[in-house]
Design a protein around this motif. Sequence first.
Motif, PDB file in Angstrom:
ATOM      1  N   ASP A  45      24.414  22.571 -15.437  1.00 37.74           N
ATOM      2  CA  ASP A  45      24.651  22.902 -14.027  1.00 37.74           C
ATOM      3  C   ASP A  45      24.501  24.406 -13.826  1.00 37.74           C
ATOM      4  O   ASP A  45      24.915  25.198 -14.677  1.00 37.74           O
ATOM      5  CB  ASP A  45      26.074  22.503 -13.599  1.00 37.74           C
ATOM      6  CG  ASP A  45      26.103  21.209 -12.818  1.00 37.74           C
ATOM      7  OD1 ASP A  45      25.046  20.565 -12.700  1.00 37.74           O
ATOM      8  OD2 ASP A  45      27.178  20.849 -12.336  1.00 37.74           O
ATOM      9  N   ALA A  46      23.945  24.798 -12.711  1.00 37.54           N
ATOM     10  CA  ALA A  46      23.793  26.221 -12.408  1.00 37.54           C
ATOM     11  C   ALA A  46      25.167  26.883 -12.365  1.00 37.54           C
ATOM     12  O   ALA A  46      26.113  26.357 -11.796  1.00 37.54           O
ATOM     13  CB  ALA A  46      23.085  26.400 -11.069  1.00 37.54           C
ATOM     14  N   GLY A  47      25.301  28.041 -12.976  1.00 38.35           N
ATOM     15  CA  GLY A  47      26.541  28.792 -12.963  1.00 38.35           C
ATOM     16  C   GLY A  47      27.510  28.409 -14.068  1.00 38.35           C
ATOM     17  O   GLY A  47      28.522  29.068 -14.253  1.00 38.35           O
ATOM     18  N   PHE A  48      27.224  27.345 -14.808  1.00 36.41           N
ATOM     19  CA  PHE A  48      28.109  26.919 -15.884  1.00 36.41           C
ATOM     20  C   PHE A  48      27.449  27.240 -17.218  1.00 36.41           C
ATOM     21  O   PHE A  48      26.237  27.237 -17.340  1.00 36.41           O
ATOM     22  CB  PHE A  48      28.389  25.417 -15.791  1.00 36.41           C
ATOM     23  CG  PHE A  48      29.208  25.051 -14.583  1.00 36.41           C
ATOM     24  CD1 PHE A  48      30.564  24.861 -14.691  1.00 36.41           C
ATOM     25  CD2 PHE A  48      28.619  24.928 -13.341  1.00 36.41           C
ATOM     26  CE1 PHE A  48      31.325  24.540 -13.590  1.00 36.41           C
ATOM     27  CE2 PHE A  48      29.363  24.606 -12.230  1.00 36.41           C
ATOM     28  CZ  PHE A  48      30.734  24.412 -12.357  1.00 36.41           C
ATOM     29  N   THR A  49      28.261  27.489 -18.205  1.00 39.42           N
ATOM     30  CA  THR A  49      27.730  27.789 -19.533  1.00 39.42           C
ATOM     31  C   THR A  49      27.882  26.569 -20.429  1.00 39.42           C
ATOM     32  O   THR A  49      28.135  26.696 -21.613  1.00 39.42           O
ATOM     33  CB  THR A  49      28.475  28.992 -20.147  1.00 39.42           C
ATOM     34  OG1 THR A  49      29.875  28.700 -20.140  1.00 39.42           O
ATOM     35  CG2 THR A  49      28.189  30.260 -19.390  1.00 39.42           C
ATOM     36  N   SER A  50      27.719  25.391 -19.866  1.00 37.49           N
ATOM     37  CA  SER A  50      27.914  24.169 -20.626  1.00 37.49           C
ATOM     38  C   SER A  50      26.576  23.562 -21.014  1.00 37.49           C
ATOM     39  O   SER A  50      25.686  23.414 -20.191  1.00 37.49           O
ATOM     40  CB  SER A  50      28.721  23.157 -19.810  1.00 37.49           C
ATOM     41  OG  SER A  50      29.063  22.062 -20.607  1.00 37.49           O
ATOM     42  N   THR A  51      26.484  23.191 -22.270  1.00 41.00           N
ATOM     43  CA  THR A  51      25.308  22.471 -22.741  1.00 41.00           C
ATOM     44  C   THR A  51      25.634  20.992 -22.887  1.00 41.00           C
ATOM     45  O   THR A  51      24.804  20.226 -23.373  1.00 41.00           O
ATOM     46  CB  THR A  51      24.832  23.032 -24.093  1.00 41.00           C
ATOM     47  OG1 THR A  51      25.910  22.933 -25.030  1.00 41.00           O
ATOM     48  CG2 THR A  51      24.385  24.475 -23.962  1.00 41.00           C
ATOM     49  N   SER A 109      37.529  29.405 -16.128  1.00 41.98           N
ATOM     50  CA  SER A 109      36.802  29.934 -17.284  1.00 41.98           C
ATOM     51  C   SER A 109      37.767  29.970 -18.461  1.00 41.98           C
ATOM     52  O   SER A 109      38.955  30.228 -18.298  1.00 41.98           O
ATOM     53  CB  SER A 109      36.241  31.331 -17.001  1.00 41.98           C
ATOM     54  OG  SER A 109      37.271  32.240 -16.668  1.00 41.98           O
ATOM     55  N   ARG A 110      37.221  29.667 -19.640  1.00 45.05           N
ATOM     56  CA  ARG A 110      38.028  29.698 -20.849  1.00 45.05           C
ATOM     57  C   ARG A 110      37.212  30.311 -21.967  1.00 45.05           C
ATOM     58  O   ARG A 110      36.083  29.906 -22.238  1.00 45.05           O
ATOM     59  CB  ARG A 110      38.444  28.287 -21.254  1.00 45.05           C
ATOM     60  CG  ARG A 110      39.456  28.296 -22.418  1.00 45.05           C
ATOM     61  CD  ARG A 110      39.315  27.130 -23.354  1.00 45.05           C
ATOM     62  NE  ARG A 110      38.007  27.118 -23.979  1.00 45.05           N
ATOM     63  CZ  ARG A 110      37.427  26.017 -24.442  1.00 45.05           C
ATOM     64  NH1 ARG A 110      38.014  24.847 -24.334  1.00 45.05           N
ATOM     65  NH2 ARG A 110      36.246  26.075 -25.010  1.00 45.05           N
ATOM     66  N   ARG A 111      37.821  31.322 -22.580  1.00 48.75           N
ATOM     67  CA  ARG A 111      37.175  31.970 -23.730  1.00 48.75           C
ATOM     68  C   ARG A 111      38.155  31.926 -24.900  1.00 48.75           C
ATOM     69  O   ARG A 111      39.305  32.335 -24.769  1.00 48.75           O
ATOM     70  CB  ARG A 111      36.786  33.409 -23.412  1.00 48.75           C
ATOM     71  CG  ARG A 111      36.023  34.071 -24.543  1.00 48.75           C
ATOM     72  CD  ARG A 111      35.475  35.446 -24.169  1.00 48.75           C
ATOM     73  NE  ARG A 111      36.547  36.410 -24.044  1.00 48.75           N
ATOM     74  CZ  ARG A 111      36.763  37.167 -22.967  1.00 48.75           C
ATOM     75  NH1 ARG A 111      35.992  37.052 -21.913  1.00 48.75           N
ATOM     76  NH2 ARG A 111      37.750  38.018 -22.943  1.00 48.75           N
ATOM     77  N   ILE A 112      37.695  31.415 -26.021  1.00 48.66           N
ATOM     78  CA  ILE A 112      38.484  31.389 -27.243  1.00 48.66           C
ATOM     79  C   ILE A 112      37.777  32.291 -28.239  1.00 48.66           C
ATOM     80  O   ILE A 112      36.591  32.105 -28.528  1.00 48.66           O
ATOM     81  CB  ILE A 112      38.618  29.958 -27.802  1.00 48.66           C
ATOM     82  CG1 ILE A 112      39.346  29.072 -26.790  1.00 48.66           C
ATOM     83  CG2 ILE A 112      39.359  29.977 -29.138  1.00 48.66           C
ATOM     84  CD1 ILE A 112      39.393  27.606 -27.159  1.00 48.66           C
ATOM     85  N   ALA A 169      28.559  34.782 -22.789  1.00 48.68           N
ATOM     86  CA  ALA A 169      27.968  33.612 -23.444  1.00 48.68           C
ATOM     87  C   ALA A 169      29.022  32.772 -24.161  1.00 48.68           C
ATOM     88  O   ALA A 169      28.852  31.564 -24.304  1.00 48.68           O
ATOM     89  CB  ALA A 169      26.891  34.059 -24.425  1.00 48.68           C
ATOM     90  N   ASP A 170      30.124  33.379 -24.589  1.00 47.39           N
ATOM     91  CA  ASP A 170      31.168  32.643 -25.299  1.00 47.39           C
ATOM     92  C   ASP A 170      32.252  32.097 -24.366  1.00 47.39           C
ATOM     93  O   ASP A 170      33.313  31.686 -24.815  1.00 47.39           O
ATOM     94  CB  ASP A 170      31.797  33.507 -26.393  1.00 47.39           C
ATOM     95  CG  ASP A 170      32.504  34.739 -25.860  1.00 47.39           C
ATOM     96  OD1 ASP A 170      32.411  35.042 -24.649  1.00 47.39           O
ATOM     97  OD2 ASP A 170      33.172  35.418 -26.661  1.00 47.39           O
ATOM     98  N   THR A 171      31.967  32.069 -23.074  1.00 49.56           N
ATOM     99  CA  THR A 171      32.928  31.589 -22.075  1.00 49.56           C
ATOM    100  C   THR A 171      32.462  30.263 -21.503  1.00 49.56           C
ATOM    101  O   THR A 171      31.332  30.143 -21.032  1.00 49.56           O
ATOM    102  CB  THR A 171      33.092  32.621 -20.942  1.00 49.56           C
ATOM    103  OG1 THR A 171      33.559  33.853 -21.510  1.00 49.56           O
ATOM    104  CG2 THR A 171      34.070  32.147 -19.895  1.00 49.56           C
TER     105      THR A 171
END
Length: 185
Positions: A45-51, A109-112, A169-171
């Motif tokens: 999805d546009a705007g999401f960093t999900s694959t 947003s979640r970053r670990i 990129a890690d978020t």
Amino acid sequence: MQYGFVLPADYDMAIIDERIRTKGPLLDGFPHLRFKAYLSAREHDAGFTSTENLYAPFYLWDAPEGIDGFLSGPGFATLTRDFGWPMVRTWMVWHVEIGPDLANARYASRRITPITAYSDLAAQRDIACADARSTVQHGALATVVGFDPTGWTQVRFCLWTAPPASPRADTQVYAVGHVSLPAAG
């Protein structure tokens, strides 16, 4: 606390949207719950960093009894029947900043990130707490920062009204379908 399910690429995410719409309000006012953000992400999805397609709710509890009450209750039993037995991640909370409009959250947003061995945890905590305050001052509706000493990671979770600008990129960025809040009173 957060658990998540990776769903197949061809999974009909409308099923998740409907689940959130119908089951989301059931946790409004749940004992010891500060908030639950019902999160999903769609592959590419546009705007999401999900694959991947994801369903991954995030909870903030004010006492361990809340976690136990939920995980031992019928809602979690139904979830595991429908999706499987997830790994449940928990963090020790360093700091929470919650603004007045939490119910208006539409994105998260979640970053670990890993914590390096022998790190100065007090210094990392102080930086994370200052970052949480600053993030809310710059538009986040809420920020939670904490750490997991079993895996030595730090989490930074934020809720937003609009997609976060230029996420790292890690978020992981999610859509928020519902926010369950404590009972008014």
